[in-house]
Each structure stands twice: as C-alpha cells, then as structure tokens.
Design an enzyme around this catalytic site. Structure first.
Site, short mmCIF file in Angstrom:
data_model
loop_
_atom_site.label_atom_id
_atom_site.label_comp_id
_atom_site.label_asym_id
_atom_site.label_seq_id
_atom_site.Cartn_x
_atom_site.Cartn_y
_atom_site.Cartn_z
N HIS A 82 0.85 -1.19 0.00
CA HIS A 82 0.00 0.00 0.00
C HIS A 82 0.88 1.24 0.00
O HIS A 82 1.84 1.34 0.76
CB HIS A 82 -0.90 0.04 1.23
CG HIS A 82 -1.70 1.31 1.32
ND1 HIS A 82 -2.86 1.50 0.60
CD2 HIS A 82 -1.48 2.47 2.00
CE1 HIS A 82 -3.33 2.71 0.85
NE2 HIS A 82 -2.51 3.32 1.69
N ASP A 161 -15.26 1.87 6.80
CA ASP A 161 -14.27 2.89 6.45
C ASP A 161 -14.87 3.94 5.53
O ASP A 161 -14.58 5.13 5.68
CB ASP A 161 -13.05 2.24 5.80
CG ASP A 161 -12.00 3.27 5.42
OD1 ASP A 161 -11.49 3.94 6.34
OD2 ASP A 161 -11.73 3.45 4.23
N ARG A 168 -15.16 11.94 8.66
CA ARG A 168 -13.90 12.60 9.04
C ARG A 168 -13.60 13.78 8.13
O ARG A 168 -13.09 14.81 8.56
CB ARG A 168 -12.74 11.60 8.98
CG ARG A 168 -12.72 10.60 10.13
CD ARG A 168 -11.76 9.45 9.85
NE ARG A 168 -10.42 9.94 9.59
CZ ARG A 168 -9.54 9.31 8.78
NH1 ARG A 168 -9.88 8.18 8.18
NH2 ARG A 168 -8.35 9.80 8.61
N SER A 183 -7.93 3.22 8.98
CA SER A 183 -8.52 3.28 7.64
C SER A 183 -7.70 2.48 6.63
O SER A 183 -8.22 1.65 5.89
CB SER A 183 -8.62 4.74 7.19
OG SER A 183 -9.06 4.84 5.87
N LYS A 187 -8.58 -1.85 5.28
CA LYS A 187 -8.75 -2.23 3.86
C LYS A 187 -7.74 -3.29 3.46
O LYS A 187 -8.06 -4.22 2.71
CB LYS A 187 -8.63 -1.00 2.96
CG LYS A 187 -9.79 -0.02 3.08
CD LYS A 187 -9.81 1.00 1.97
CE LYS A 187 -8.71 2.03 2.10
NZ LYS A 187 -8.95 3.03 3.17
#
Length: 440
Positions: A82, A161, A168, A183, A187
């Site tokens: 990621h 999320d 948020r 978050s 995922k």
C-alpha cells in the site's frame, strides 16, 4: 451499552474495550448510531489518541464490517503493498511484476486518483483493453496462474471505512494518525494477504509532510499489522519531488516499461528495488540484501518485463503498446515550460506539480470526472540539476492549448530555482519493522 458513555469515556482519555469498539463500528455501519454522536467520538479520538490495542480492535472491526477476501485458494505467502499516495508514484505494476516473477503471489486491489495524486487503476486503464473490474473468481484464477493481478476495489469491502472517512472529511478529523492507520490497515486486512508492505510518503506531495509524522503513522500501522497476525514492514519514501520524470496516466505506463527494462529514472528504479526486496523478504525468500539482489536480477534478465506483459494480457490489455510505447494515443498539444533564470533546481512543490497535471486533464477534482489518459507532464530536470535561463524544465501534454496555458504557471511556481545546489537526500528515508525504526 450506550454511545453516550463511549464518547464520555474517550473524552476523558480512557481506553475503550473491544466490545465498546465493536458496538460503535457495528452500530454506525448499520445506521443505528447517528452521525452527530460518531462525530463527537472522532473528535475525542483526535484529541485523546488511541492505544495500540484500541487501534488493533478498531481495525479488525472495520475490516470485518463487509466482505473479507479469502486468498486461501492461492498457494504460497501472499504479499500486498500500500502506498499512502504521491505524484508520479507508478511503482505498483513494476514491483508486482518483479515479485510475481520470483514466485510470490500478489493479489492487489488499488484505487483511482483524486486531486493532485494519481491512481494506479487510472494508469492501468490507459492501456487499451485493460480490465480492472474483474470478478472474485477470475481475479483469484489470474493470481494462481499468472502470479499477480491488480484490480479496482469492488463489492462491499470495508463499508465502515467508507462511512467513517466521509464523516472525518467534514469534521476536521482526517489528520488523526490512529484514524488514518485504522482506515488504511482495515482495507489491507480485508483484502486478504498474509503480509503487508507499506510505502509511507513524506514531503510536499504527501499527506504526511514531515519525516517524524510519517514515521509515527508507519509505526502505528506496523503495530496494528503485527497485533492482528500480519507480518508488516513500512518504508518511508521521499515525496519532496515527483517520482521519476512522468506525471500522468499513459506517460507513467511508458516510464513503467522503461524502468522494468532497466532504462528508467534511477530514483524510480531504486525505490522499486527496495519495495520489491522488502516484499520478497516478507515472503521468506532470503535476507533483505539477497532479496534486493534477486529483484535487480529480474530486471537485468527481462524476467520482470515478461511478467508485466503476462499480467496485462491476462486482464485483457493490449501488450502491443507495452512492447512499443509509440502505439499509445498521444496528446494533441505539447507545450514547453522554460526556466526564468540560471541556477539549480532547489525544491519541488510536488503537490503543485500534481495539480498542474490534473489541470491538463490527467486527474479529477470529483470522483465523477472523466480523465484524458494522454495528458500529463514530462519533467526534463530533477532536484539538484543545473539549469540555464530559457532551458526547458518540462513538457506539458494535453488535448487543448487552453489547459496548457492554465497549467504552465502552476508548474512554474512549483519548481524553485536557486543559486546553490541542494543537499542530496535519500529516496528511502527510513524503514520501520516490529523491531524498531532505522533512519537513512
């Protein structure tokens, strides 16, 4: 159990239990808890923070709020990557090809670009015929037979999320490190891989602008991964400059092809070797030094490039444009951006570079916007390079001169020219593991 009591407990700086977090996440996802109460809790978290146990509990509850991808039909240790997002960040296809060519399966779900940051899925869709909306069964079959597949996020993955991020975004709680970590990691865990490599960007084009903040975020995410049974490593990488020379979708795919053949920009090749090396290390392929050497060898031998073509072909992409980049559709208008004076490139406002690319048509300001796959920027100079007045700093590519005229001053303001050559900083700023943090 009442949401009121949970808010008060966190407001007063106390640790929430696993059951309290479960109550909050389940209730909000189902619509039983109103936005105004969750907003209050998010603000309490923003000011009071979260413990390692709280972030781990919250991450797992969020991951389990929707579909969980089961990768058990794919043999071997599955490793995911990621990136927290940047400008010119085109590493995914390169490192997936390197790692898959060495027998480590990569089953990756990626996102689209929004604002100044590009998205892997948009870049992939610039390849004619490329399919990213692939069903779960076909996705797993490609990973099993080819070794890697990169698709768009689909189905009911991590709905908690989606709701929490939207809230948020309008309650000034986006910057909370525990909430960012939950978050991202929820995922990744829902996506099903055994190990996770995190590429945490820092600098003017990144969400975390300072090295210290990037390390804090990385340390929280590594802690979450390890607590929930996922081997996790984070690299802190520099985004005080665009990565490579190309910014924009098909332009970046062309640079991917050059880099995976060993002819690309040195900064991009360096970061890809390090990322791929760490993914191989997570998959128990050897020491970190051996894994980096293995990654380099796949580029030298052409093994990684061949794997890239296999991945693209398996998802319907036209490999003719990968073998011959001149077959990509080209922009109608090309404009030169020139230096206003002699000197050295001392600084990039990387976010500004990304914004200029978006103005040219390569990005979107709203999710619904369409993009021009041929639009973007090719930088002709990098950080520390010497320039002369009226020398070309960059080429702008777009469908219209009007867009080039709008983007040109944005890019020019984003490239600072000074009298002294700046200090050369490493592209990899730090490495964070469960054993500690090493700065470079």
């Amino acid at each position: 159990m009442r949401m009121y009591d949970i808010i008060m407990k966190k407001r007063d700086g106390n640790e929430l239990t696993e059951n309290e977090i479960k109550f909050f996440i389940e209730g909000y996802t189902k619509g039983d808890i109103p936005d105004y109460q969750v907003s209050a809790l998010l603000m309490a978290i923003y000011f009071r923070g979260m413990t390692d146990n709280e972030t781990a509990f919250m991450t797992m509850e969020m991951a389990g709020s929707g579909d969980m991808v089961d990768l058990s039909p794919v043999p071997g240790i599955k490793v995911d990557k990621h990136s927290t997002g940047g400008v010119g960040d085109k590493t995914t296809l390169i490192i997936s090809s390197i790692v898959a060519s060495l027998g480590v399966p990569v089953a990756k779900m990626s996102g689209r670009g929004l604002g100044h940051t590009g998205g892997t899925i948009d870049k992939m869709e610039s390849i004619p015929g490329m399919r990213i909306d692939i069903g779960r069964e076909e996705f797993l079959n490609i990973v099993k037979t080819v070794g890697a597949s990169v698709i768009g996020q689909s189905g009911n993955l991590d709905p908690a999320d989606k709701k929490l991020y939207a809230l948020r975004d309008v309650t000034a709680t986006v910057e909370s490190i525990p909430l960012i970590a939950c978050s991202i990691m929820s995922k990744k865990i829902a996506a099903g891989s055994d190990c996770i490599l995190l590429d945490v960007k820092c600098g003017s084009g990144a969400f975390m602008e300072t090295l210290d903040d990037a390390i804090k975020l990385a340390e929280v995410m590594v802690s979450i991964g390890e607590k929930v049974g996922r081997k996790t490593i984070a690299l802190i990488t520099d985004m005080d400059r665009p990565l490579g020379y190309a910014i924009g979708n098909s332009l970046e795919i062309e640079e991917v092809c050059e880099t995976i053949k060993g002819k690309g920009p040195l900064d991009l090749e360096k970061i890809c070797i390090d990322l791929a090396g760490n993914m191989l290390y997570l998959a128990n392929k050897g020491t970190i030094e051996d894994c980096r050497e293995m990654a380099k060898e796949t580029i030298k031998t052409g093994k990684a490039f061949n794997k890239l073509k296999e991945i693209i072909k398996a998802q319907g992409g036209d490999i003719a444009v990968i073998e011959d980049n001149s077959k990509f559709e080209k922009a109608k208008v090309i404009t030169h951006v020139k230096a206003s004076k002699d000197g050295f490139i001392t600084h990039f406002d990387t976010k500004g570079c990304g914004t200029a690319s978006m103005v040219l048509g390569a990005g979107r300001t709203k999710k619904e916007d369409s993009i021009d796959y041929s639009a973007g920027i090719i930088l002709k100079k990098q950080l520390g390079d010497k320039v002369c007045k009226d020398e070309t700093l960059a080429l702008l590519y777009s469908s219209s001169k009007y867009k080039c005229d709008l983007a040109s001053p944005i890019l020019l303001r984003s490239i600072k020219i000074g009298e002294e050559k700046p200090k050369d900083l490493p592209i990899i700023r730090a490495r964070v593991t469960v054993d500690g943090t090493q700065k470079y």
